[in-house]
Design a protein around this motif. Structure first.
Motif, PDB file in Angstrom:
ATOM      1  N   ARG A 220       0.836  -1.208   0.000  1.00  0.00           N
ATOM      2  CA  ARG A 220       0.000   0.000   0.000  1.00  0.00           C
ATOM      3  C   ARG A 220       0.864   1.247   0.000  1.00  0.00           C
ATOM      4  NH1 ARG A 220      -3.100  -1.971   4.558  1.00  0.00           N
ATOM      5  NH2 ARG A 220      -4.518  -3.462   3.652  1.00  0.00           N
ATOM      6  N   ASP A 221       1.915   1.241   0.842  1.00  0.00           N
ATOM      7  CA  ASP A 221       2.803   2.408   0.936  1.00  0.00           C
ATOM      8  C   ASP A 221       3.541   2.662  -0.367  1.00  0.00           C
ATOM      9  OD1 ASP A 221       1.987   2.631   3.569  1.00  0.00           O
ATOM     10  OD2 ASP A 221       3.839   1.785   4.397  1.00  0.00           O
ATOM     11  N   LEU A 222       3.840   1.611  -1.112  1.00  0.00           N
ATOM     12  CA  LEU A 222       4.620   1.737  -2.342  1.00  0.00           C
ATOM     13  C   LEU A 222       3.752   1.663  -3.597  1.00  0.00           C
ATOM     14  CD1 LEU A 222       7.601  -0.539  -1.288  1.00  0.00           C
ATOM     15  CD2 LEU A 222       7.551   1.956  -1.367  1.00  0.00           C
ATOM     16  N   GLN A 223       2.454   1.795  -3.449  1.00  0.00           N
ATOM     17  CA  GLN A 223       1.524   1.640  -4.560  1.00  0.00           C
ATOM     18  C   GLN A 223       1.863   2.530  -5.754  1.00  0.00           C
ATOM     19  OE1 GLN A 223      -2.506   2.160  -3.353  1.00  0.00           O
ATOM     20  NE2 GLN A 223      -3.285   0.876  -4.984  1.00  0.00           N
ATOM     21  N   ILE A 224       2.349   3.722  -5.508  1.00  0.00           N
ATOM     22  CA  ILE A 224       2.710   4.634  -6.603  1.00  0.00           C
ATOM     23  C   ILE A 224       3.858   4.065  -7.432  1.00  0.00           C
ATOM     24  CG2 ILE A 224       3.761   6.887  -7.090  1.00  0.00           C
ATOM     25  CD1 ILE A 224       2.137   8.002  -4.748  1.00  0.00           C
ATOM     26  N   ASP A 225       4.785   3.350  -6.762  1.00  0.00           N
ATOM     27  CA  ASP A 225       5.970   2.830  -7.447  1.00  0.00           C
ATOM     28  C   ASP A 225       5.744   1.470  -8.102  1.00  0.00           C
ATOM     29  OD1 ASP A 225       7.757   4.972  -6.713  1.00  0.00           O
ATOM     30  OD2 ASP A 225       7.576   4.213  -4.670  1.00  0.00           O
ATOM     31  N   VAL A 226       4.668   0.767  -7.738  1.00  0.00           N
ATOM     32  CA  VAL A 226       4.416  -0.576  -8.266  1.00  0.00           C
ATOM     33  C   VAL A 226       3.574  -0.467  -9.531  1.00  0.00           C
ATOM     34  CG1 VAL A 226       3.306  -2.795  -7.787  1.00  0.00           C
ATOM     35  CG2 VAL A 226       4.601  -1.641  -5.992  1.00  0.00           C
ATOM     36  N   ASN A 227       4.076  -1.072 -10.620  1.00  0.00           N
ATOM     37  CA  ASN A 227       3.352  -1.066 -11.888  1.00  0.00           C
ATOM     38  C   ASN A 227       3.668  -2.352 -12.646  1.00  0.00           C
ATOM     39  OD1 ASN A 227       5.851  -0.758 -13.220  1.00  0.00           O
ATOM     40  ND2 ASN A 227       5.725   1.466 -13.001  1.00  0.00           N
ATOM     41  N   ASN A 228       3.374  -2.401 -13.931  1.00  0.00           N
ATOM     42  CA  ASN A 228       3.614  -3.605 -14.731  1.00  0.00           C
ATOM     43  C   ASN A 228       5.095  -3.926 -14.892  1.00  0.00           C
ATOM     44  OD1 ASN A 228       0.889  -3.971 -15.071  1.00  0.00           O
ATOM     45  ND2 ASN A 228       0.822  -2.990 -17.066  1.00  0.00           N
ATOM     46  N   TYR A 229       5.947  -2.986 -14.569  1.00  0.00           N
ATOM     47  CA  TYR A 229       7.387  -3.201 -14.699  1.00  0.00           C
ATOM     48  C   TYR A 229       8.056  -3.322 -13.335  1.00  0.00           C
ATOM     49  CZ  TYR A 229       6.446  -1.949 -19.484  1.00  0.00           C
ATOM     50  OH  TYR A 229       5.931  -1.920 -20.756  1.00  0.00           O
ATOM     51  N   THR A 230       7.313  -3.868 -12.360  1.00  0.00           N
ATOM     52  CA  THR A 230       7.837  -4.065 -11.018  1.00  0.00           C
ATOM     53  C   THR A 230       7.992  -5.562 -10.764  1.00  0.00           C
ATOM     54  OG1 THR A 230       6.737  -2.080 -10.211  1.00  0.00           O
ATOM     55  CG2 THR A 230       7.435  -3.668  -8.554  1.00  0.00           C
ATOM     56  N   ILE A 231       9.152  -5.942 -10.281  1.00  0.00           N
ATOM     57  CA  ILE A 231       9.425  -7.324  -9.897  1.00  0.00           C
ATOM     58  C   ILE A 231       9.555  -7.342  -8.382  1.00  0.00           C
ATOM     59  CG2 ILE A 231      11.008  -9.267 -10.095  1.00  0.00           C
ATOM     60  CD1 ILE A 231      11.903  -8.024 -12.786  1.00  0.00           C
ATOM     61  N   ILE A 232       8.715  -8.147  -7.724  1.00  0.00           N
ATOM     62  CA  ILE A 232       8.735  -8.237  -6.268  1.00  0.00           C
ATOM     63  C   ILE A 232       9.281  -9.607  -5.884  1.00  0.00           C
ATOM     64  CG2 ILE A 232       7.360  -8.165  -4.170  1.00  0.00           C
ATOM     65  CD1 ILE A 232       5.332  -6.446  -5.730  1.00  0.00           C
ATOM     66  N   VAL A 233      10.360  -9.601  -5.107  1.00  0.00           N
ATOM     67  CA  VAL A 233      11.013 -10.836  -4.669  1.00  0.00           C
ATOM     68  C   VAL A 233      11.267 -10.746  -3.169  1.00  0.00           C
ATOM     69  CG1 VAL A 233      12.145 -11.210  -6.900  1.00  0.00           C
ATOM     70  CG2 VAL A 233      13.322  -9.929  -5.123  1.00  0.00           C
ATOM     71  N   GLY A 234      11.663 -11.855  -2.578  1.00  0.00           N
ATOM     72  CA  GLY A 234      12.055 -11.803  -1.183  1.00  0.00           C
ATOM     73  C   GLY A 234      11.665 -13.020  -0.383  1.00  0.00           C
ATOM     74  N   ASP A 235      11.806 -12.885   0.924  1.00  0.00           N
ATOM     75  CA  ASP A 235      11.467 -13.922   1.891  1.00  0.00           C
ATOM     76  C   ASP A 235      10.204 -13.446   2.594  1.00  0.00           C
ATOM     77  OD1 ASP A 235      11.308 -15.835   3.792  1.00  0.00           O
ATOM     78  OD2 ASP A 235      13.264 -15.459   4.683  1.00  0.00           O
ATOM     79  N   PHE A 236       9.054 -13.931   2.136  1.00  0.00           N
ATOM     80  CA  PHE A 236       7.779 -13.415   2.619  1.00  0.00           C
ATOM     81  C   PHE A 236       7.323 -14.063   3.929  1.00  0.00           C
ATOM     82  CE2 PHE A 236       7.771 -12.824  -1.982  1.00  0.00           C
ATOM     83  CZ  PHE A 236       7.644 -11.459  -2.036  1.00  0.00           C
ATOM     84  N   ASN A 237       7.845 -15.249   4.252  1.00  0.00           N
ATOM     85  CA  ASN A 237       7.489 -15.951   5.488  1.00  0.00           C
ATOM     86  C   ASN A 237       5.985 -16.043   5.684  1.00  0.00           C
ATOM     87  OD1 ASN A 237      10.043 -16.665   6.499  1.00  0.00           O
ATOM     88  ND2 ASN A 237      10.387 -14.563   7.119  1.00  0.00           N
TER      89      ASN A 237
END
Length: 69
Positions: free
Chosen positions: A32-49
């Motif tokens: 939600r906080d990064l909604q402006i930066d997230v678009n079709n060219y966003t790759i989200i990776v990580g350790d989501f637990n």
């Protein structure tokens, strides 16, 4: 978060590490906080637990004695 361009396309790489307690709520808030930066060219990776099943949520895991060394 890393922003770059590949072949004239803006690309955002977002790496998230979430602690076990409250991970789904934490991830929702971050997105939600990064909604402006997230678009079709966003790759989200990580350790989501984030557990996928109720079995994954169990704090006590039974181990098979045959597999112990």
């Amino acid at each position: 978060m890393v922003k770059s361009a590949i072949q004239q396309e803006n690309l955002t790489l977002l790496n998230i590490h979430a602690c076990n307690p409250g991970a789904p709520r934490f991830i929702k808030q971050i997105l939600r906080d990064l909604q402006i930066d997230v678009n079709n060219y966003t790759i989200i990776v990580g350790d989501f637990n984030s557990p996928l099943t109720m079995l994954d949520r169990s704090l006590r895991h039974k181990t098979n004695e045959a597999f112990r060394t």
